[in-house]
Scaffold this motif. Structure first.
Motif, PDB file in Angstrom:
ATOM      1  N   ILE A 160      73.994  53.130  13.558  1.00 21.64           N
ATOM      2  CA  ILE A 160      73.816  54.447  12.948  1.00 21.64           C
ATOM      3  C   ILE A 160      72.578  55.107  13.554  1.00 21.64           C
ATOM      4  N   ASN A 161      72.502  56.437  13.407  1.00 20.01           N
ATOM      5  CA  ASN A 161      71.295  57.176  13.774  1.00 20.01           C
ATOM      6  C   ASN A 161      70.361  57.222  12.567  1.00 20.01           C
ATOM      7  N   LEU A 162      69.101  56.868  12.781  1.00 18.60           N
ATOM      8  CA  LEU A 162      68.103  57.001  11.726  1.00 18.60           C
ATOM      9  C   LEU A 162      67.123  58.098  12.112  1.00 18.60           C
ATOM     10  N   ALA A 163      66.288  58.484  11.136  1.00 15.40           N
ATOM     11  CA  ALA A 163      65.413  59.633  11.341  1.00 15.40           C
ATOM     12  C   ALA A 163      64.400  59.406  12.464  1.00 15.40           C
ATOM     13  N   THR A 164      63.462  58.485  12.278  1.00 19.61           N
ATOM     14  CA  THR A 164      62.353  58.348  13.210  1.00 19.61           C
ATOM     15  C   THR A 164      61.943  56.891  13.348  1.00 19.61           C
ATOM     16  N   GLU A 165      61.557  56.527  14.580  1.00 25.00           N
ATOM     17  CA  GLU A 165      61.020  55.200  14.842  1.00 25.00           C
ATOM     18  C   GLU A 165      59.740  55.344  15.647  1.00 25.00           C
ATOM     19  N   TYR A 166      58.686  54.697  15.169  1.00 21.65           N
ATOM     20  CA  TYR A 166      57.401  54.705  15.873  1.00 21.65           C
ATOM     21  C   TYR A 166      57.136  53.300  16.406  1.00 21.65           C
ATOM     22  N   ARG A 167      56.850  53.229  17.692  1.00 23.80           N
ATOM     23  CA  ARG A 167      56.551  51.938  18.312  1.00 23.80           C
ATOM     24  C   ARG A 167      55.213  52.043  19.031  1.00 23.80           C
ATOM     25  N   THR A 168      54.267  51.212  18.647  1.00 22.11           N
ATOM     26  CA  THR A 168      52.973  51.159  19.323  1.00 22.11           C
ATOM     27  C   THR A 168      52.739  49.729  19.778  1.00 22.11           C
ATOM     28  N   GLY A 169      52.003  49.568  20.857  1.00 22.44           N
ATOM     29  CA  GLY A 169      51.794  48.222  21.363  1.00 22.44           C
ATOM     30  C   GLY A 169      50.629  48.113  22.312  1.00 22.44           C
ATOM     31  N   PHE A 170      50.273  46.875  22.558  1.00 24.96           N
ATOM     32  CA  PHE A 170      49.192  46.533  23.469  1.00 24.96           C
ATOM     33  C   PHE A 170      49.679  45.399  24.352  1.00 24.96           C
ATOM     34  N   GLU A 171      49.437  45.512  25.651  1.00 21.33           N
ATOM     35  CA  GLU A 171      49.931  44.528  26.606  1.00 21.33           C
ATOM     36  C   GLU A 171      48.875  44.242  27.658  1.00 21.33           C
ATOM     37  N   PHE A 172      48.813  42.990  28.095  1.00 26.20           N
ATOM     38  CA  PHE A 172      47.982  42.697  29.262  1.00 26.20           C
ATOM     39  C   PHE A 172      48.624  41.602  30.093  1.00 26.20           C
ATOM     40  N   THR A 173      48.331  41.630  31.385  1.00 24.50           N
ATOM     41  CA  THR A 173      48.815  40.646  32.343  1.00 24.50           C
ATOM     42  C   THR A 173      47.635  40.110  33.134  1.00 24.50           C
ATOM     43  N   LEU A 174      47.581  38.795  33.291  1.00 22.89           N
ATOM     44  CA  LEU A 174      46.523  38.145  34.050  1.00 22.89           C
ATOM     45  C   LEU A 174      47.121  37.377  35.219  1.00 22.89           C
ATOM     46  N   ASN A 175      46.543  37.546  36.399  1.00 19.52           N
ATOM     47  CA  ASN A 175      46.859  36.724  37.560  1.00 19.52           C
ATOM     48  C   ASN A 175      45.581  36.003  37.960  1.00 19.52           C
ATOM     49  N   TYR A 176      45.606  34.686  37.864  1.00 19.54           N
ATOM     50  CA  TYR A 176      44.391  33.908  38.098  1.00 19.54           C
ATOM     51  C   TYR A 176      44.686  32.786  39.075  1.00 19.54           C
ATOM     52  N   SER A 177      43.849  32.671  40.112  1.00 27.65           N
ATOM     53  CA  SER A 177      43.993  31.607  41.106  1.00 27.65           C
ATOM     54  C   SER A 177      42.683  30.825  41.157  1.00 27.65           C
ATOM     55  N   PRO A 178      42.510  29.859  40.260  1.00 25.11           N
ATOM     56  CA  PRO A 178      41.250  29.106  40.248  1.00 25.11           C
ATOM     57  C   PRO A 178      41.025  28.319  41.526  1.00 25.11           C
ATOM     58  N   TYR A 179      42.121  27.846  42.136  1.00 26.90           N
ATOM     59  CA  TYR A 179      42.050  27.117  43.395  1.00 26.90           C
ATOM     60  C   TYR A 179      43.192  27.585  44.290  1.00 26.90           C
ATOM     61  N   LYS A 180      43.091  27.268  45.591  1.00 33.39           N
ATOM     62  CA  LYS A 180      44.152  27.656  46.493  1.00 33.39           C
ATOM     63  C   LYS A 180      45.478  26.999  46.132  1.00 33.39           C
ATOM     64  N   TRP A 181      45.412  25.833  45.489  1.00 33.90           N
ATOM     65  CA  TRP A 181      46.622  25.069  45.193  1.00 33.90           C
ATOM     66  C   TRP A 181      47.158  25.325  43.790  1.00 33.90           C
ATOM     67  N   TRP A 182      46.501  26.218  43.035  1.00 40.24           N
ATOM     68  CA  TRP A 182      46.901  26.436  41.639  1.00 40.24           C
ATOM     69  C   TRP A 182      46.860  27.928  41.316  1.00 40.24           C
ATOM     70  N   LYS A 183      47.997  28.435  40.842  1.00 40.99           N
ATOM     71  CA  LYS A 183      48.096  29.846  40.474  1.00 40.99           C
ATOM     72  C   LYS A 183      48.635  29.965  39.054  1.00 40.99           C
ATOM     73  N   LEU A 184      48.003  30.837  38.281  1.00 44.29           N
ATOM     74  CA  LEU A 184      48.389  31.053  36.889  1.00 44.29           C
ATOM     75  C   LEU A 184      48.717  32.515  36.665  1.00 44.29           C
ATOM     76  N   ASN A 185      49.749  32.759  35.882  1.00 42.74           N
ATOM     77  CA  ASN A 185      50.107  34.125  35.494  1.00 42.74           C
ATOM     78  C   ASN A 185      50.370  34.144  33.996  1.00 42.74           C
TER      79      ASN A 185
END
Length: 820
Positions: free
Chosen positions: A637-662
């Protein structure tokens, strides 16, 4: 011999002939050019830097190659005078003018500077995936992602930050499932996009563009944003390719490959894939049916076991012709076919109000499905003398046919009767798309863009239900859906010092026809709308930038959402579409920030989305009963109104050449305001209040470790937080994947092993509470844990290849990127 098979054989013959001709006509005597490319500051070698040799008198790329892990290159060229370009993503171009090469030569070491002037673009060089963050989109170049070896597009999407794929294959972006999915910049021509994504091999994908807040250049469809899947076309000179063979448990095997031959006059490419997959699943639904005073009327415990089998072929042939140094013409033929069997065993145990067992009803739904899709796509690109001045014209013409036949056998322990229901669901879709885009640089730091898109489609759904050989008019109809959308857009981009802006306006004229032919119910909806967009960015430093953007979007209801005759797998829980649904409109604002350090990249955004006429699913009693149990209908069905708010973050971390984290984290708050009013089967007005506020969150962590002996180990873990809705809630869910790979055969081959859903825990768990009607608990697992083993073989390609797209090359027909 079938006509389509003849066409495929003819294209294969043409492909082979052109390769042989090109190889025979290649010059024999060549000289070797070698050298090394490094990063100027760190002195580290740059792997996958591109070296291009251009005829100094006639600006055509005649040869080229890429650097290896040590930053070294060795390329064979014909003797001559060349302009030599040495490039790497986010680094300044290094060019050697009019270099005479008559014998073997070493060009020494070339040091490249990082390009801090690139407009709002940051590139993270990682082994798993290259992330390009631009003014109006993020581009994820699919690299050596072990999780998707032997998998499909759905598996790829489920490993991309901000994107999630639920247990049924539905895609959402930052928790919003109103996502528009494009393939090579065009709307998918598949009737069922979820099934289509499971057919395309993961190895056929070059990159995925994630556009959370699209600009005016893009289709206004998709309140939650766009996902644009770019398929591989091959860019390396000469003949090269990749082949993948895979097998798995439950029974699962496939063979896919990409192949291309590129010369100075043309690029011939193909992607081919065949797979056979079994995807067993299950579902339970335990329901308490209530009287009007909320006392318990009776209980029904429903268990389902799904045995799904499919075998499908997905392939394309294409040729890109270089008419001259500034003009190219690409033609692609795509063909997709799939056959499937789905046996759905439904067991319903009935209990009285005291939970004393009464009887068992068994419904066995045996479904046979066939789908076939044919598409021809063409693209014409003209680059003018001024850098960035470009005209592109695209066309796509396709037809798609889906056939689903099901036989439902219904028996009960308290009766000797055997009931047979047969359902026939045949769908045919034709879609034509025409598009033109024009980009004109106006001077230093400014650019004008304009374009047109015409999207014309027709979908006919013929659905029929037979009860013991007699057609049931309550569930039988032919639905004809016609959509004509003409769109025009224009936008202007500018860059002044560290500030940049992109302002656009899109106009779309929609003409929609929804015709129910069996009931002579004809409905036409015409509307036209403006969709403005604005993007403002400030470059704080060469390592960080901030942005704010706004866009207006539309979500048109289609397919299952509007078809009142859908399925009959359960006789007490029935889904019915709503042909009177209106489109929903969204206004989206996004605040973004990105910061880079030596080993860490941090990207975050705060977003607000307001949707009017948002779609919701309402459950109600139909007034019909099966042995005293009410039939419950679920409809959008169609409803009147929807409000969506949010917060997002992305991390790319390479502590060593042999290890990568996302890591990716998304928290959102969803507030719904609206009432649903309907007349029930007793002619009484019922008002359901859908006012509801809910919060939820999503998190995913991916780790990749390079072990000794060229073994890679990759793990990811995902958690979807609990979420309330107006009629119940979805419970939280955790799942994990695991993968290993090893390069063999001097890095020409790779053996990979992965486990999807290690703990067999990936389920949709929900509770529904309707006062005076029912309380229910359900668990749905679309696919159980999977084991996959694959072998990849490459020729004339390095392992973990990454390629830099040509400057200003348009691959998706969506205009140019404003680079200032």
């Amino acid at each position: 011999m079938p006509k389509k098979l003849k066409t495929l054989l003819a294209l294969a013959f043409l492909f082979t002939s052109l390769i042989n001709f090109a190889q025979e006509s290649s010059p024999v005597q060549k000289v070797k050019v070698s050298g090394k490319v490094i990063e100027k500051v760190s002195k580290q070698p740059l792997e996958y830097a591109t070296i291009t040799f251009i005829n100094a008198k006639n600006p055509k790329a005649l040869a080229g190659g890429i650097t290896n892990a040590k930053g070294e290159y060795s390329i064979d060229v014909n003797p001559g005078i060349y302009n030599i370009k040495i490039e790497f993503i986010s680094f300044k171009l290094s060019e050697i003018k009019e270099k005479s090469i008559q014998q073997n030569i070493n060009l020494g070491t070339t040091a490249l500077d990082e390009d801090a002037a690139q407009l709002n673009e940051v590139v993270i060089r990682a082994e798993k995936t290259t992330v390009e963050i631009k003014l109006d989109k993020k581009v994820y170049n699919v690299g050596s992602d072990l999780m998707v070896k032997g998998g499909t597009v759905s598996d790829v999407l489920d490993n991309i930050p901000s994107v999630s794929v639920d247990v049924e294959g539905n895609v959402s972006l930052r928790g919003n499932d109103n996502v528009k999915i494009l393939i090579d910049g065009k709307p998918s021509n598949a009737i069922n996009i979820t099934d289509a994504l499971r057919l395309i091999p993961a190895d056929a994908i070059e990159k995925v563009e994630v556009i959370t807040n699209p600009s005016a250049r893009y289709d206004a469809e998709g309140g939650g944003g766009l996902l644009n899947i770019i398929l591989k076309k091959g860019k390396n000179l000469g003949l090269n390719g990749t082949f993948i063979a895979s097998t798995g448990y439950p029974e699962n095997y496939g063979l896919s490959g990409t192949l291309n031959y590129k010369s100075k006059n043309f690029n011939l490419f193909t992607n081919q894939g065949y797979n056979y997959r079994s995807s067993p699943g299950n579902m339970i639904t335990n329901t308490e049916y209530l009287n009007s005073d909320n006392s318990i009327r009776n209980y029904v415990d429903e268990n389902r076991d799904n045995d799904r089998f499919s075998n499908g072929y997905n392939g394309n042939f294409g040729i890109e012709l270089y008419i001259d140094q500034s003009t190219s013409w690409t033609n692609t033929f795509n063909y997709r076919k799939n056959n499937g069997d789905n046996t759905d065993n439904v067991f319903q145990k009935y209990y009285n109000a005291n939970y004393v067992y009464d009887y068992t009803r068994t419904r066995i739904n045996e479904e046979d499905s066939k789908s076939e899709n044919v598409e021809f796509a063409t693209n014409f690109t003209k680059n003018f003398k001024k850098d960035g001045h470009k005209l592109t014209i695209d066309g796509s013409f396709s037809s798609n046919e889906d056939k689903n036949n099901a036989l439902i056998t219904d028996t009960a322990t308290n009766s000797s009767a055997v009931l047979f229901d047969k359902t026939i669901n045949n769908q045919t879709q034709n879609r034509n798309l025409l598009q033109a885009d024009y980009v004109l640089p106006l001077g230093k730091g400014s650019q004008f863009e304009a374009g047109y898109r015409g999207d014309f489609s027709k979908l006919v759904t013929d659905y029929q239900v037979q009860n013991d050989g007699v057609i049931d008019p309550n569930f039988t109809n032919t639905l004809e859906y016609k959509e004509k959308v003409n769109a025009f857009y224009t936008q202007y981009g500018m860059k002044v010092n560290k500030f940049s802006a992109l302002l656009g306006l899109r106009f779309e004229d929609s003409n929609i026809e929804i015709n129910q032919l069996a009931t002579n119910d004809f409905n036409t909806k015409k509307y036209n709308n403006f969709f403005p967009s604005a993007f403002l960015t400030y470059e704080i430093s060469d390592k960080s930038s901030a942005s704010i953007s706004y866009s207006r979007r539309i979500q048109r209801p289609r397919g299952r959402m509007i078809n009142p005759f859908s399925n009959l797998s359960s006789n007490i829980n029935i889904f019915m579409g709503n042909p009177d649904l209106d489109p929903a409109f969204s206004d989206a604002i996004d605040l973004g920030y990105i910061k880079r350090w030596a080993k860490l990249t941090f990207n975050t955004s705060l977003y607000v989305n307001k949707t009017s006429g948002a779609f919701q699913f309402a459950r109600r009693e139909s007034g019909d009963f099966v042995n005293g149990t009410p039939i419950i209908i679920s409809s959008p069905i169609n409803l009147a109104t929807e409000y969506r708010t949010g917060f997002e973050f992305t991390l790319n971390y390479s502590p060593y050449k042999w290890w990568k984290l996302n890591g990716n984290f998304n928290f959102f708050r969803n507030q719904t305001q609206g009432d649903f009013t309907y007349i029930d089967f007793n002619d009484k007005e019922v008002i359901q209040n859908f006012d509801n506020t809910t919060t939820s969150w999503f998190a995913r962590v991916t780790s990749k470790v390079n072990l000794p002996y060229k073994i890679d180990w990759q793990t990811n873990a995902t958690y979807n937080g609990p979420q309330n809705n107006a009629q119940g809630r979805n419970l939280g869910n955790f799942s994990a994947n695991l993968a290993f790979s090893k390069d063999v055969m001097k890095d020409k081959g790779t053996v990979s092993f992965n486990i999807s859903d290690v703990f067999n825990s990936r389920k949709r768990i929900s509770e529904t509470n309707l006062p005076g009607i029912l309380n229910s608990y359900s668990e749905m697992q679309w696919r159980v844990r999977q084991f996959n083993l694959s072998f990849t073989y490459r020729f004339n390609k390095p392992a973990n290849e990454k390629e830099k797209p040509k400057k200003n090359q348009n691959e998706n027909g969506d205009g140019g990127d404003f680079q200032g």
